[in-house]
Design an enzyme around this catalytic site. Sequence first.
Site, PDB file in Angstrom:
ATOM      1  N   MET A  61      12.114  -9.174  13.597  1.00  0.00           N
ATOM      2  CA  MET A  61      11.252  -9.345  12.426  1.00  0.00           C
ATOM      3  C   MET A  61       9.809  -8.968  12.768  1.00  0.00           C
ATOM      4  O   MET A  61       8.878  -9.302  12.013  1.00  0.00           O
ATOM      5  CB  MET A  61      11.319 -10.782  11.909  1.00  0.00           C
ATOM      6  CG  MET A  61      12.741 -11.182  11.508  1.00  0.00           C
ATOM      7  SD  MET A  61      12.803 -12.515  10.301  1.00  0.00           S
ATOM      8  CE  MET A  61      11.898 -13.796  11.131  1.00  0.00           C
ATOM      9  N   HIS A  84      10.479  -9.933  22.629  1.00  0.00           N
ATOM     10  CA  HIS A  84      11.020  -8.731  21.970  1.00  0.00           C
ATOM     11  C   HIS A  84      11.071  -7.560  22.960  1.00  0.00           C
ATOM     12  O   HIS A  84      12.037  -6.798  22.996  1.00  0.00           O
ATOM     13  CB  HIS A  84      10.134  -8.316  20.793  1.00  0.00           C
ATOM     14  CG  HIS A  84      10.045  -9.315  19.691  1.00  0.00           C
ATOM     15  ND1 HIS A  84       8.914 -10.052  19.454  1.00  0.00           N
ATOM     16  CD2 HIS A  84      10.942  -9.697  18.746  1.00  0.00           C
ATOM     17  CE1 HIS A  84       9.110 -10.840  18.402  1.00  0.00           C
ATOM     18  NE2 HIS A  84      10.330 -10.652  17.955  1.00  0.00           N
ATOM     19  N   GLU A 138       6.402 -10.481  24.433  1.00  0.00           N
ATOM     20  CA  GLU A 138       7.203 -10.104  25.598  1.00  0.00           C
ATOM     21  C   GLU A 138       8.697 -10.396  25.419  1.00  0.00           C
ATOM     22  O   GLU A 138       9.527  -9.747  26.040  1.00  0.00           O
ATOM     23  CB  GLU A 138       6.683 -10.796  26.856  1.00  0.00           C
ATOM     24  CG  GLU A 138       5.476 -10.129  27.488  1.00  0.00           C
ATOM     25  CD  GLU A 138       5.785  -8.735  28.062  1.00  0.00           C
ATOM     26  OE1 GLU A 138       6.870  -8.547  28.650  1.00  0.00           O
ATOM     27  OE2 GLU A 138       4.944  -7.838  27.893  1.00  0.00           O
ATOM     28  N   SER A 191       6.943 -15.425  17.676  1.00  0.00           N
ATOM     29  CA  SER A 191       5.960 -14.850  16.750  1.00  0.00           C
ATOM     30  C   SER A 191       5.180 -15.955  16.053  1.00  0.00           C
ATOM     31  O   SER A 191       4.042 -15.754  15.621  1.00  0.00           O
ATOM     32  CB  SER A 191       6.660 -13.982  15.707  1.00  0.00           C
ATOM     33  OG  SER A 191       7.399 -12.968  16.353  1.00  0.00           O
ATOM     34  N   ARG A 192       5.791 -17.122  15.925  1.00  0.00           N
ATOM     35  CA  ARG A 192       5.133 -18.233  15.214  1.00  0.00           C
ATOM     36  C   ARG A 192       4.118 -18.962  16.093  1.00  0.00           C
ATOM     37  O   ARG A 192       3.390 -19.814  15.571  1.00  0.00           O
ATOM     38  CB  ARG A 192       6.172 -19.209  14.671  1.00  0.00           C
ATOM     39  CG  ARG A 192       7.015 -18.594  13.542  1.00  0.00           C
ATOM     40  CD  ARG A 192       7.927 -19.622  12.890  1.00  0.00           C
ATOM     41  NE  ARG A 192       8.481 -19.140  11.631  1.00  0.00           N
ATOM     42  CZ  ARG A 192       9.701 -18.583  11.500  1.00  0.00           C
ATOM     43  NH1 ARG A 192      10.491 -18.443  12.550  1.00  0.00           N
ATOM     44  NH2 ARG A 192      10.118 -18.158  10.317  1.00  0.00           N
ATOM     45  N   LYS A 220      16.771 -17.476  23.119  1.00  0.00           N
ATOM     46  CA  LYS A 220      15.852 -18.415  22.443  1.00  0.00           C
ATOM     47  C   LYS A 220      16.472 -18.939  21.148  1.00  0.00           C
ATOM     48  O   LYS A 220      16.347 -20.093  20.800  1.00  0.00           O
ATOM     49  CB  LYS A 220      14.554 -17.672  22.144  1.00  0.00           C
ATOM     50  CG  LYS A 220      13.754 -18.200  21.012  1.00  0.00           C
ATOM     51  CD  LYS A 220      12.486 -18.804  21.502  1.00  0.00           C
ATOM     52  CE  LYS A 220      11.702 -19.480  20.420  1.00  0.00           C
ATOM     53  NZ  LYS A 220      11.658 -18.752  19.162  1.00  0.00           N
ATOM     54  N   ASP A 221      17.137 -18.025  20.405  1.00  0.00           N
ATOM     55  CA  ASP A 221      17.810 -18.407  19.162  1.00  0.00           C
ATOM     56  C   ASP A 221      19.301 -18.551  19.468  1.00  0.00           C
ATOM     57  O   ASP A 221      20.130 -17.745  19.033  1.00  0.00           O
ATOM     58  CB  ASP A 221      17.542 -17.353  18.081  1.00  0.00           C
ATOM     59  CG  ASP A 221      16.058 -17.260  17.756  1.00  0.00           C
ATOM     60  OD1 ASP A 221      15.576 -18.069  16.964  1.00  0.00           O
ATOM     61  OD2 ASP A 221      15.361 -16.399  18.352  1.00  0.00           O
TER      62      ASP A 221
HETATM   63  P1  AMP Z   1      12.546 -12.406  15.731  1.00  0.00           P
HETATM   64  O1  AMP Z   1      11.647 -11.231  15.550  1.00  0.00           O
HETATM   65  O2  AMP Z   1      11.811 -13.693  15.949  1.00  0.00           O
HETATM   66  O3  AMP Z   1      13.646 -12.497  14.709  1.00  0.00           O
HETATM   67  O4  AMP Z   1      13.277 -12.159  17.107  1.00  0.00           O
HETATM   68  C1  AMP Z   1      13.973 -10.966  17.352  1.00  0.00           C
HETATM   69  C2  AMP Z   1      14.831 -11.155  18.569  1.00  0.00           C
HETATM   70  O5  AMP Z   1      13.993 -11.483  19.683  1.00  0.00           O
HETATM   71  C3  AMP Z   1      15.836 -12.312  18.414  1.00  0.00           C
HETATM   72  O6  AMP Z   1      17.074 -11.924  18.982  1.00  0.00           O
HETATM   73  C4  AMP Z   1      15.187 -13.406  19.190  1.00  0.00           C
HETATM   74  O7  AMP Z   1      16.104 -14.334  19.728  1.00  0.00           O
HETATM   75  C5  AMP Z   1      14.498 -12.645  20.294  1.00  0.00           C
HETATM   76  N1  AMP Z   1      13.432 -13.449  20.880  1.00  0.00           N
HETATM   77  C6  AMP Z   1      12.446 -14.101  20.217  1.00  0.00           C
HETATM   78  N2  AMP Z   1      11.689 -14.800  21.075  1.00  0.00           N
HETATM   79  C7  AMP Z   1      12.205 -14.590  22.312  1.00  0.00           C
HETATM   80  C8  AMP Z   1      11.869 -15.042  23.625  1.00  0.00           C
HETATM   81  N3  AMP Z   1      10.842 -15.856  23.853  1.00  0.00           N
HETATM   82  N4  AMP Z   1      12.621 -14.626  24.658  1.00  0.00           N
HETATM   83  C9  AMP Z   1      13.686 -13.801  24.440  1.00  0.00           C
HETATM   84  N5  AMP Z   1      14.048 -13.334  23.235  1.00  0.00           N
HETATM   85  C10 AMP Z   1      13.326 -13.726  22.184  1.00  0.00           C
END
Ligand code: AMP
Length: 289
Positions: free
Chosen positions: A30, A37, A35, A187-188, A150-151
């Site tokens: 998103m 991502h 780091e 991101s938050r 993380k998720d």
């Molecule tokens: P998001 O943009 O938040 O939807 O995250 C995109 C992808 O990056 C998802 O698969 C998340 O699990 C992963 N992600 C987000 N934060 C982290 C993190 N701190 N370490 C590893 N992967 C992450």
Amino acid sequence: MRILRTIAEVRAAVSDARTPGRTVGLVPTMGAFHEGHLSLMRAARAQNGLVVVSLFVNPTQFAANEDLSTYPRDESRDAALAEAEGVDILFAPEPAEIYPDGFATNIHVAGITEVLDGASRGPHHFDGVATVVTKLFGIVRPDVAYFGQKDAQQVLVVRRVMRDLNLDVRIEACPIVREPDGLAMSSRNVYLDADARAQAAALNRALDAAAATRSAGERDADSILSAAHAVLAEASLEPEYLELRDAETLHPVTRVERDALLLVAARVGAARLIDNHLLPGNDSSKGSS
Ligand code: AMP
């Protein structure tokens, strides 16, 4: 790196680039890259001939009271970061490209989506995730897709969709990337002011404290959880949930006999944050993520 907006362009670019033995890796995101991502992009770059990153703030996984309108967006910064990681295609569609008028399909995974983030954020959340990920897989047709541990619940949901719908995409779960004080990157985290940022580090400290009791041989869930609760209380954090669940089924765990996930969610200042550690069922293996 090409920035593409339409499904037709992505399909054409991927099919032009796909040659025998040249695998396609997809990193769904998103945006608002950090780091975490970038670690997924690096894994994808190391393992595939073609790397596609999707950048789409998926409206259907947000509840009405959540941060869809304020979610951090900075496409030109994200594009520069992705390019520097050697990404080939950045797919950044408008919502109407993904959800045109008349869009009517919803993928619901029963059993593992009602708990934890599904309970906190509502049932729509993982339906939105499962549906958009399945669409992205249909558009890009990757061999491998990269997600962050993380998720952790999201990884389980996506794996279940792949298995149940016989979608032939390998799901790679990559380790959690953390700030120097242990806070999981998100991101938050930009929503945190200085006080909340300091308080947020207690989430990982709490998980660490619980993991340490497990490493010392503790198997009783209440004892493990109370070590984490103590650290959160000291930081004046009231978790939305703090739970120990089976790492595959997400069933509640009262004694750790198999690998278990210790998962936490909490509001910290203006942000809702999540984190987790894997607690091994086996006494000889030590490890957390
Ligand atoms: P998001 O943009 O938040 O939807 O995250 C995109 C992808 O990056 C998802 O698969 C998340 O699990 C992963 N992600 C987000 N934060 C982290 C993190 N701190 N370490 C590893 N992967 C992450």
